[in-house]
Each structure stands twice: as C-alpha cells, then as structure tokens.
Scaffold this motif. Structure first.
Motif, PDB file in Angstrom:
ATOM      1  N   ASN A  70       0.847  -1.182   0.000  1.00 27.06           N
ATOM      2  CA  ASN A  70       0.000   0.000   0.000  1.00 27.06           C
ATOM      3  C   ASN A  70       0.888   1.239   0.000  1.00 27.06           C
ATOM      4  N   PHE A  71       0.973   1.914  -1.150  1.00 28.11           N
ATOM      5  CA  PHE A  71       1.742   3.152  -1.249  1.00 28.11           C
ATOM      6  C   PHE A  71       0.875   4.297  -0.721  1.00 28.11           C
ATOM      7  N   THR A  72       1.053   4.623   0.538  1.00 24.44           N
ATOM      8  CA  THR A  72       0.155   5.568   1.205  1.00 24.44           C
ATOM      9  C   THR A  72       0.350   7.008   0.760  1.00 24.44           C
ATOM     10  N   ASN A  73       1.486   7.314   0.133  1.00 22.23           N
ATOM     11  CA  ASN A  73       1.748   8.677  -0.347  1.00 22.23           C
ATOM     12  C   ASN A  73       1.692   8.784  -1.869  1.00 22.23           C
ATOM     13  N   ALA A  74       1.077   7.836  -2.529  1.00 23.27           N
ATOM     14  CA  ALA A  74       1.014   7.868  -3.990  1.00 23.27           C
ATOM     15  C   ALA A  74       0.237   9.084  -4.476  1.00 23.27           C
ATOM     16  N   VAL A  75       0.685   9.641  -5.605  1.00 25.63           N
ATOM     17  CA  VAL A  75       0.036  10.827  -6.161  1.00 25.63           C
ATOM     18  C   VAL A  75      -0.193  10.662  -7.661  1.00 25.63           C
ATOM     19  N   SER A  76      -1.121  11.447  -8.144  1.00 21.77           N
ATOM     20  CA  SER A  76      -1.298  11.647  -9.573  1.00 21.77           C
ATOM     21  C   SER A  76      -0.532  12.920  -9.923  1.00 21.77           C
ATOM     22  N   GLY A  77       0.583  12.776 -10.623  1.00 22.20           N
ATOM     23  CA  GLY A  77       1.498  13.890 -10.845  1.00 22.20           C
ATOM     24  C   GLY A  77       0.884  15.067 -11.573  1.00 22.20           C
ATOM     25  N   MET A  78      -0.055  14.800 -12.448  1.00 25.46           N
ATOM     26  CA  MET A  78      -0.884  15.852 -13.037  1.00 25.46           C
ATOM     27  C   MET A  78      -2.321  15.390 -12.843  1.00 25.46           C
ATOM     28  N   PRO A  79      -2.967  15.833 -11.764  1.00 26.91           N
ATOM     29  CA  PRO A  79      -4.230  15.237 -11.348  1.00 26.91           C
ATOM     30  C   PRO A  79      -5.427  15.608 -12.221  1.00 26.91           C
ATOM     31  N   GLN A 303      -5.930  20.670  -9.014  1.00 26.39           N
ATOM     32  CA  GLN A 303      -5.222  21.451  -8.009  1.00 26.39           C
ATOM     33  C   GLN A 303      -4.283  20.559  -7.170  1.00 26.39           C
ATOM     34  N   PRO A 304      -3.281  21.150  -6.499  1.00 23.07           N
ATOM     35  CA  PRO A 304      -2.279  20.331  -5.800  1.00 23.07           C
ATOM     36  C   PRO A 304      -2.678  19.874  -4.401  1.00 23.07           C
ATOM     37  N   TYR A 305      -3.913  20.163  -3.991  1.00 27.36           N
ATOM     38  CA  TYR A 305      -4.370  19.769  -2.663  1.00 27.36           C
ATOM     39  C   TYR A 305      -4.471  18.241  -2.537  1.00 27.36           C
ATOM     40  N   GLU A 306      -4.423  17.755  -1.309  1.00 28.93           N
ATOM     41  CA  GLU A 306      -4.410  16.325  -1.039  1.00 28.93           C
ATOM     42  C   GLU A 306      -5.619  15.599  -1.645  1.00 28.93           C
ATOM     43  N   GLU A 307      -6.798  16.185  -1.509  1.00 30.52           N
ATOM     44  CA  GLU A 307      -8.001  15.513  -2.018  1.00 30.52           C
ATOM     45  C   GLU A 307      -7.980  15.359  -3.537  1.00 30.52           C
ATOM     46  N   SER A 308      -7.252  16.212  -4.207  1.00 28.59           N
ATOM     47  CA  SER A 308      -7.155  16.172  -5.664  1.00 28.59           C
ATOM     48  C   SER A 308      -6.013  15.288  -6.137  1.00 28.59           C
ATOM     49  N   ALA A 309      -4.855  15.392  -5.492  1.00 29.67           N
ATOM     50  CA  ALA A 309      -3.637  14.783  -6.030  1.00 29.67           C
ATOM     51  C   ALA A 309      -3.308  13.405  -5.462  1.00 29.67           C
ATOM     52  N   ARG A 310      -3.695  13.116  -4.228  1.00 25.39           N
ATOM     53  CA  ARG A 310      -3.358  11.809  -3.664  1.00 25.39           C
ATOM     54  C   ARG A 310      -4.356  10.758  -4.094  1.00 25.39           C
ATOM     55  N   VAL A 311      -3.842   9.574  -4.449  1.00 22.33           N
ATOM     56  CA  VAL A 311      -4.695   8.503  -4.965  1.00 22.33           C
ATOM     57  C   VAL A 311      -4.411   7.196  -4.228  1.00 22.33           C
ATOM     58  N   PRO A 312      -5.394   6.287  -4.184  1.00 19.95           N
ATOM     59  CA  PRO A 312      -5.108   4.950  -3.658  1.00 19.95           C
ATOM     60  C   PRO A 312      -4.135   4.238  -4.583  1.00 19.95           C
ATOM     61  N   MET A 313      -3.237   3.431  -4.017  1.00 23.01           N
ATOM     62  CA  MET A 313      -2.267   2.700  -4.841  1.00 23.01           C
ATOM     63  C   MET A 313      -1.913   1.385  -4.145  1.00 23.01           C
ATOM     64  N   LEU A 314      -2.597   0.329  -4.542  1.00 26.73           N
ATOM     65  CA  LEU A 314      -2.367  -0.996  -3.990  1.00 26.73           C
ATOM     66  C   LEU A 314      -1.734  -1.888  -5.046  1.00 26.73           C
ATOM     67  N   PHE A 315      -0.676  -2.593  -4.664  1.00 29.74           N
ATOM     68  CA  PHE A 315      -0.032  -3.577  -5.527  1.00 29.74           C
ATOM     69  C   PHE A 315      -0.125  -4.938  -4.846  1.00 29.74           C
ATOM     70  N   HIS A 316      -1.012  -5.797  -5.342  1.00 28.27           N
ATOM     71  CA  HIS A 316      -0.989  -7.180  -4.888  1.00 28.27           C
ATOM     72  C   HIS A 316       0.054  -7.913  -5.730  1.00 28.27           C
ATOM     73  N   ILE A 317       1.052  -8.492  -5.065  1.00 28.56           N
ATOM     74  CA  ILE A 317       2.199  -9.088  -5.751  1.00 28.56           C
ATOM     75  C   ILE A 317       2.281 -10.563  -5.383  1.00 28.56           C
ATOM     76  N   PRO A 318       2.401 -11.453  -6.370  1.00 34.02           N
ATOM     77  CA  PRO A 318       2.485 -12.888  -6.065  1.00 34.02           C
ATOM     78  C   PRO A 318       3.556 -13.207  -5.028  1.00 34.02           C
ATOM     79  N   LYS A 319       3.262 -14.176  -4.186  1.00 31.14           N
ATOM     80  CA  LYS A 319       4.141 -14.495  -3.065  1.00 31.14           C
ATOM     81  C   LYS A 319       5.511 -14.986  -3.517  1.00 31.14           C
ATOM     82  N   ASN A 320       5.574 -15.603  -4.702  1.00 29.99           N
ATOM     83  CA  ASN A 320       6.868 -16.138  -5.137  1.00 29.99           C
ATOM     84  C   ASN A 320       7.882 -15.047  -5.467  1.00 29.99           C
TER      85      ASN A 320
END
Length: 478
Positions: A70-79, A303-320
C-alpha cells in the motif's frame, strides 16, 4: 503537426531495436505473472475504509490492502484524466508524452504498456474508459495504432452516463451499450476474459477502467444510494460553510459509487482465487486522480491539494516474488507505475520510460527519493483561468510537506502532518522562511532535472499545436 521531442523519437527507435532478453532459462510465459489493473476515475486516497474514512465501508478493498503493498503517499502527478492515463501507459511525464490536457490524442507511435507487453508475449485487453484518442468522446477507436497495443477491446473514449454507457467491441464500429450500471457489466466481461485465459500458454495484461466514482454522483444503483444519508456525512474540515450542504449530498452519492466498486473488487478477487490465478497475478488498484468535493471551496481535480492529487495505490504481488506486504511511504507517481510493473514481470524497461522501477525498493535493495512533482501545465475546463481562477503551477511533495509555485512565485506551503486538511498556508510566514527556501530550491533542482522550463500554459499549447477555446480548454465533441 504535433511537436515530438528528439529524445522521444530516440526512445522509440531504441525500443524497436532493443533485444527483449530476460535473464532466465525458463520460457517467459512460465515465469511471468498476469497483470490486472483496476483503474477508477476520481477516487481520492482518503475515501476507503483502510485509509480511515468514517463515512464508508470498503471491506473488499480493505482485504486487498491487507495482502498488498500500500503506497500511502502515492500521487497523480498531473491530477486530471488524460494526462494520468498517458503517463500510466508510457511511464513518461506529461511534458514528454504531450498529453497535458484532456481530449487530445496520445501519439500513436508512443512506446506504451500494451505494445511492451505484447512484444513480451502477453495477451492484452482493455475494458472501459480510454480518454486518450481525442477524436470525440463517443467515437469509434479503430484497431491498430490508436489502441496502443491492446488487442481485446471493450472500450470507449469517455462517457459519464453510467447506466447507458456506450462501448465498442473489437473491430465492430457499431455502438453497444453496457447492460445496467456499467461497472457491473465491465467487471463480468473482465472475469470472462480472465477465465478464458486460464489455460493459455501466455500470461495476460488486462486493464479495467471504470468511470466512477466520478460525477454524476447520484447515478449508482438505488441499493447503494440508500446506504448513505447526506445528513450523517462527516466533512473534511476544509469545506467552507457555503458548500457544506451540497458537499454532503454529493459525497453521499460518491460513496455509493465507491461501495458498488468495492463489491466489484471483491467479485474479481473471488474469481481469481477460485480459478487459482490470484497468486500468479499482479493486481494494481488505483485512480487517475482524486476529487476535492467541496474542500478548499472547489470540486473535482487539477489542483495540488491532497483531495485532488493523492490517490489509492495498492499492488498485490504474487508471493513467489518474496516482497513483504504492508504500507510504504515512498511517493509513487503516475509515471512510476509502468516501470514498476515491468520490473516485477522481468520485462526490460524501454529507454523512453522516465519513471522509477520500485521493485528494488520493495525488495529492500535500494532507496528512492523522498520527494516527487505535481504539475499543472495549463489549467482548463472546470479550473480554467477565465471563469475559475485556475493557474499554472509546479509543486514538490515530500512525505510531510507540499510546496507549490505559480508563475508569479511561491503560492502554497503546507505541513501535511500537523495540518492534514491544508488549512494554514505557510507562505510568507517568517517562522518557516528557511523551510520555504529549501523546498523552493528542491523544486528548482527537480525542474532542471526534468527539463521543465515552467512556461505559461499557452506556450506549450502552441508548441504541441492543440486547438483551444477562449478559456484555454480543448473543445471536444461527442
């Protein structure tokens, strides 16, 4: 004719000539995972159960987050929609691929996700909103270069009529309509596609691009709308009194869309588990940008505010792949998604890609930078200059601070730790002068590194040859 920088052309040539070597004695199809990207539209990072939103329950996303990175600080660079999508597909920043506004075409010669995975032996498919063609929002996108390497096709440029949602199938230019609420039918189509590939010798790349929770906010099925009482919605502290009633009503609808999509995430995961494909599938869940929904007295994005620029970013990665799940603070940006997926799949990353491959970071073998860029090349549409006071800006975001500069100079400075709703702008505050100067210097360094001259938006519009109306917006047709 569009301006195409020399280094893009060089990257295309080098990519075409570069041997597709993988350091393994096993056939690529036996060692490479499937890739499934669930892309949503306008879903801000704060609006999930696992992120602590008090208004909505997202049990299936919470379960996915628990078994993902879970990338908790992920952003959309141009939202905003099209720029994010172009960066997702190319691994490039907007001033490189040129899609810094909505409703323009991504160069059909670009080195893109679909082409890279196809070359690596993957079967590729795309379902849902595209918004990268620029030939009209409801028009047929023909097979070939304009589909950017995706073969299986159930797509449409852009629509927000979620209950009469148009799409095109394969080579057929006849318009079709998804049955009912489009996210449900699109999910079923994706599951059919993945089930059909269970016994294939080739892995798949599938992108499912949902139109929600983007407005209109009140078009989710009734059973979901009934779950949310506007009077009980808890607002962010940065919503002004004049917008509170409207914001509560709209957020009730927004959360209804989110609940519906959460069920679809659950349905996808259930089917991947039942088919035995989950542990051989990289599943990425994210959004193209957020939605202000009344915060800072505004709606939607750019706009550069948190509600605009920050996005959910989950990577489910195989265990191997032996990567530990859990939260990561790294500031993953839009252009970083493609190279990270390629790194996880052991696919060579083309020279044209500008983003960061996060696989070494996830394996604990490397560190990554502690800052990333937010950009608005040309404000347009609902944040155009003429009607809504939009402005060009460049911003640097760290794990703690957001600093933005417009064409006139320093504009915003927030301590996102002590002031998570970004209410107290610290620009010009003598107590934070040293911090402001340091962030300003860091921003200048990053702009030099990325060859960004930070010119007025109209300079870039002229450079790329985009037609705009009196508000500086590219007009679109249906």
């Amino acid at each position: 004719m569009k301006y195409i920088p020399f280094y893009i052309l060089l990257g295309i040539v080098l990519y075409a000539c570069k041997p597709n070597h993988i350091p393994s004695e096993e056939p690529a199809s036996k060692i490479r995972p499937n890739v499934l990207i669930l892309l949503t539209d306008q879903w801000r990072a704060q609006a999930t159960g696992y992120a602590g939103d008090p208004n909505v329950k997202t049990p299936y996303l919470d379960s996915l987050a628990a078994m993902s990175v879970n990338f908790t600080n992920a952003v959309s660079g141009m939202p905003v929609c099209s720029p994010f999508r172009a960066s997702l597909l190319t691994g490039q920043r907007p001033l490189t691929h040129g899609v810094f506004m909505n409703d323009v075409q991504l160069d059909s010669n670009a080195v893109t996700m679909g082409k890279i995975f196809s070359k690596a032996g993957y079967i590729t498919g795309y379902i849902g909103k595209w918004h990268l063609d620029g030939h009209g929002r409801l028009q047929f996108i023909p097979p070939g270069a304009r589909r950017q390497g995706f073969d299986f096709w159930r797509g449409n440029e852009c629509t927000h009529d979620y209950n009469k949602s148009l799409y095109y199938m394969g080579n057929n230019p006849t318009r079709k309509t998804w049955q009912g609420y489009d996210a449900f039918s699109q999910t079923d189509e994706a599951i059919r596609y993945m089930k059909a590939k269970e016994k294939s010798d080739n892995p798949f790349l599938m992108v499912v691009s949902y139109g929600t929770p983007h407005a209109p906010y009140h078009s989710a099925p009734e059973e979901y709308r009934n779950r949310f009482d506007p009077d009980k919605i808890i607002l962010h502290e940065n919503v002004p009194d004049s917008l509170k009633m409207k914001a509560k009503k709209d957020l009730a609808g927004y959360y209804a869309h989110i609940s519906a999509l959460d069920d679809m995430v659950g349905k996808v995961i259930k089917n991947l588990k039942e088919s035995g494909q989950l542990e051989n599938t990289i599943l990425v869940f994210t959004s193209d940008h957020g939605d202000l929904l009344g915060s800072h007295g505004a709606y939607k994005k750019q706009q550069p505010y948190e509600e605009s620029a920050r996005v959910p970013m989950l990577f489910h990665i195989p265990k191997n792949l032996d990567i530990t799940t859990g939260e990561r603070e790294a500031l993953m940006n839009s252009e970083d998604i493609l190279p990270t997926i390629l790194g996880l799949c052991n696919i060579p990353i083309p020279y044209s890609v500008e983003g960061i491959n996060y696989r070494p970071y996830l394996e604990g073998k490397a560190q990554v930078g502690d800052a990333t860029l937010l950009t608005c090349v040309q404000p347009f549409g609902q944040w155009n200059k003429v009607e809504h006071g939009g402005r060009e800006y460049r911003a640097i975001k760290t794990k703690r601070y957001t600093f933005a500069r417009d064409l006139k100079g320093p504009w915003l400075l927030f301590d996102n730790t002590s002031d998570p709703y970004q209410i107290d702008n610290l620009i010009g505050n003598a107590q934070f002068a040293s911090l402001q100067n340091d962030l300003d210097r860091q921003l200048s360094e990053r702009l030099r590194e990325t060859r960004d001259e930070f010119l007025p938006g109209m300079d870039y519009i002229k450079k790329w040859g985009y037609p705009v109306d009196e508000t500086g917006t590219v007009p679109y047709t249906h």
